[in-house]
Design a protein around this motif. Sequence first.
Motif, short mmCIF file in Angstrom:
data_model
loop_
_atom_site.label_atom_id
_atom_site.label_comp_id
_atom_site.label_asym_id
_atom_site.label_seq_id
_atom_site.Cartn_x
_atom_site.Cartn_y
_atom_site.Cartn_z
N THR A 9 13.88 2.44 9.16
CA THR A 9 13.47 1.93 7.87
C THR A 9 12.98 3.05 6.95
N GLY A 10 13.49 3.03 5.73
CA GLY A 10 13.09 4.04 4.75
C GLY A 10 14.14 5.11 4.54
N LEU A 11 15.06 5.24 5.50
CA LEU A 11 16.15 6.22 5.38
C LEU A 11 17.43 5.51 4.99
N THR A 12 18.39 6.27 4.49
CA THR A 12 19.72 5.75 4.21
C THR A 12 20.76 6.69 4.77
N ALA A 13 21.96 6.16 5.01
CA ALA A 13 23.01 6.95 5.64
C ALA A 13 23.44 8.13 4.79
N SER A 14 23.19 8.09 3.50
CA SER A 14 23.59 9.19 2.61
C SER A 14 22.54 10.29 2.50
N ASP A 15 21.41 10.12 3.16
CA ASP A 15 20.34 11.11 3.05
C ASP A 15 20.74 12.44 3.67
N SER A 16 20.38 13.52 3.03
CA SER A 16 20.53 14.85 3.59
C SER A 16 19.34 15.16 4.49
N ARG A 60 13.68 14.64 5.65
CA ARG A 60 12.42 15.34 5.94
C ARG A 60 11.32 14.93 4.95
N THR A 61 11.66 14.82 3.70
CA THR A 61 10.67 14.42 2.69
C THR A 61 10.21 12.99 2.91
N LYS A 62 11.15 12.09 3.15
CA LYS A 62 10.78 10.70 3.41
C LYS A 62 9.94 10.58 4.67
N PRO A 82 14.61 6.11 18.02
CA PRO A 82 15.84 5.78 18.74
C PRO A 82 16.92 6.82 18.53
N ILE A 83 17.74 7.02 19.54
CA ILE A 83 18.95 7.83 19.41
C ILE A 83 20.09 7.10 20.12
N ASN A 84 21.30 7.43 19.75
CA ASN A 84 22.50 6.98 20.47
C ASN A 84 23.60 8.00 20.24
N PRO A 85 24.68 7.95 21.02
CA PRO A 85 25.75 8.94 20.84
C PRO A 85 26.37 8.91 19.45
N GLN A 86 26.47 7.72 18.86
CA GLN A 86 27.06 7.63 17.53
C GLN A 86 26.25 8.44 16.51
N SER A 87 24.95 8.51 16.72
CA SER A 87 24.06 9.24 15.79
C SER A 87 24.02 10.72 16.08
N VAL A 88 23.97 11.08 17.36
CA VAL A 88 23.79 12.49 17.73
C VAL A 88 25.11 13.25 17.74
N ASN A 89 26.17 12.60 18.20
CA ASN A 89 27.46 13.27 18.29
C ASN A 89 28.24 13.12 16.98
N SER A 90 27.55 13.30 15.87
CA SER A 90 28.15 13.10 14.56
C SER A 90 27.38 13.91 13.52
N ALA A 91 27.85 13.84 12.28
CA ALA A 91 27.19 14.57 11.19
C ALA A 91 25.79 14.05 10.91
N TRP A 92 25.51 12.79 11.25
CA TRP A 92 24.20 12.20 10.97
C TRP A 92 23.07 12.95 11.67
N TRP A 93 23.37 13.52 12.83
CA TRP A 93 22.32 14.21 13.58
C TRP A 93 21.71 15.35 12.78
N ASN A 94 22.51 16.05 12.01
CA ASN A 94 21.99 17.16 11.21
C ASN A 94 20.94 16.69 10.22
N ALA A 95 21.10 15.47 9.71
CA ALA A 95 20.10 14.91 8.79
C ALA A 95 18.97 14.22 9.55
N LYS A 155 17.64 14.72 12.33
CA LYS A 155 16.67 15.62 12.95
C LYS A 155 15.44 15.83 12.06
N GLY A 156 15.59 15.53 10.78
CA GLY A 156 14.45 15.67 9.88
C GLY A 156 13.28 14.79 10.27
N THR A 157 13.54 13.63 10.89
CA THR A 157 12.45 12.77 11.36
C THR A 157 11.66 13.45 12.47
N VAL A 158 12.39 14.04 13.42
CA VAL A 158 11.75 14.73 14.54
C VAL A 158 10.98 15.94 14.03
#
Length: 323
Positions: A50-57, A62-64, A84-97, A99-102
């Motif tokens: 919640t609070g993030l969107t798929a288009s976020d860099s 990180r700011t959010k 939460p993590i899953n392969p769809q998130s980590v094994n894709s371009a989304w992981w680069n963005a 990671k800002g939560t971590v």
Amino acid sequence: MKLFLGRALLVAALLVFVAPRPASAATNSFRGVNWADARDNYVDGWVIPTGLTASDSYATVRTKADGIVSGFQTLLGANTVRLPINPQSVNSAWWNAYKGTVDSALAHGMRVILSYWEANHDGFVDDTAAWNTMWDTVVAGYGSNANVYFEPMNEPFGYSLNDWVNLCSGWLSRHSTVPRGRVLISGTGYNDNVTGVGASPALSGTLLSLHFYGFWASYTTRAAWTANLTPRIGAYASRTVIDEAGAPMTTGLTYTGGQNQDGNVFTSYFAATTDYTRSQQMGVVYWPGLRSGDTYSLTRQNGSGLAVNNATGVAQLRWGWGL
């Protein structure tokens, strides 16, 4: 000779009486909340809390996250966030963005628990090869950070105890560079009992994770809920973190008040859970700290930060944390 032996025995006796006892192990240093996807974390696709969107860099995430994590800290007193993590998130371009939560949580001095959620909701790892690739990537990125903890799978209800132990043993072997004290092994079923995994020699040295919810029964007294919870933990309280527990926070319930906590399913459940974790020095990671559309959510978004949904719920959770 007799004098020497007498002195030696006296010294030994003194050592027995004055030597300090080792401190008991405890997990109450985990004072946390889950930050969850509004769709639930069982998604066949990117997990987007919640609070993030798929288009976020990365920079936007990180700011959010900075605003949300700061809210967890200042409003709740949390020092841990479970993501939460899953392969769809980590094994894709989304992981680069994502990671800002971590990275935000770590920059705020928080602990982070990264937990795998499967997509099919059948209690099994969806694709073992993809799961391994995901964990290889995550461990490569955060395995050396002492504030990151790894939960190989959330709610492994599809597995028998033996099969679950074998799967976790393989994870531990593959990621042997990760200290076992930074791995949370889920209890069997819906994370609802840790006695089996706790007793397994193959999983020695790991932490254990338990889930416990008030909708699982209809008790209305703290005593009944305590009797339900206790055998799920057995002798393993010192290794166990309850990394999901929660109750309705938007329906007007009052969670503090001693004897008044009895008489309602959720107030008695939450009182019993937090009383138990406080007495046993156990950690609690509340479900959820933030998730839109969830009546259990402890907070809601408020501008770039958060607002509390139920002050008495926060107070009772903090009691359970030992604060």
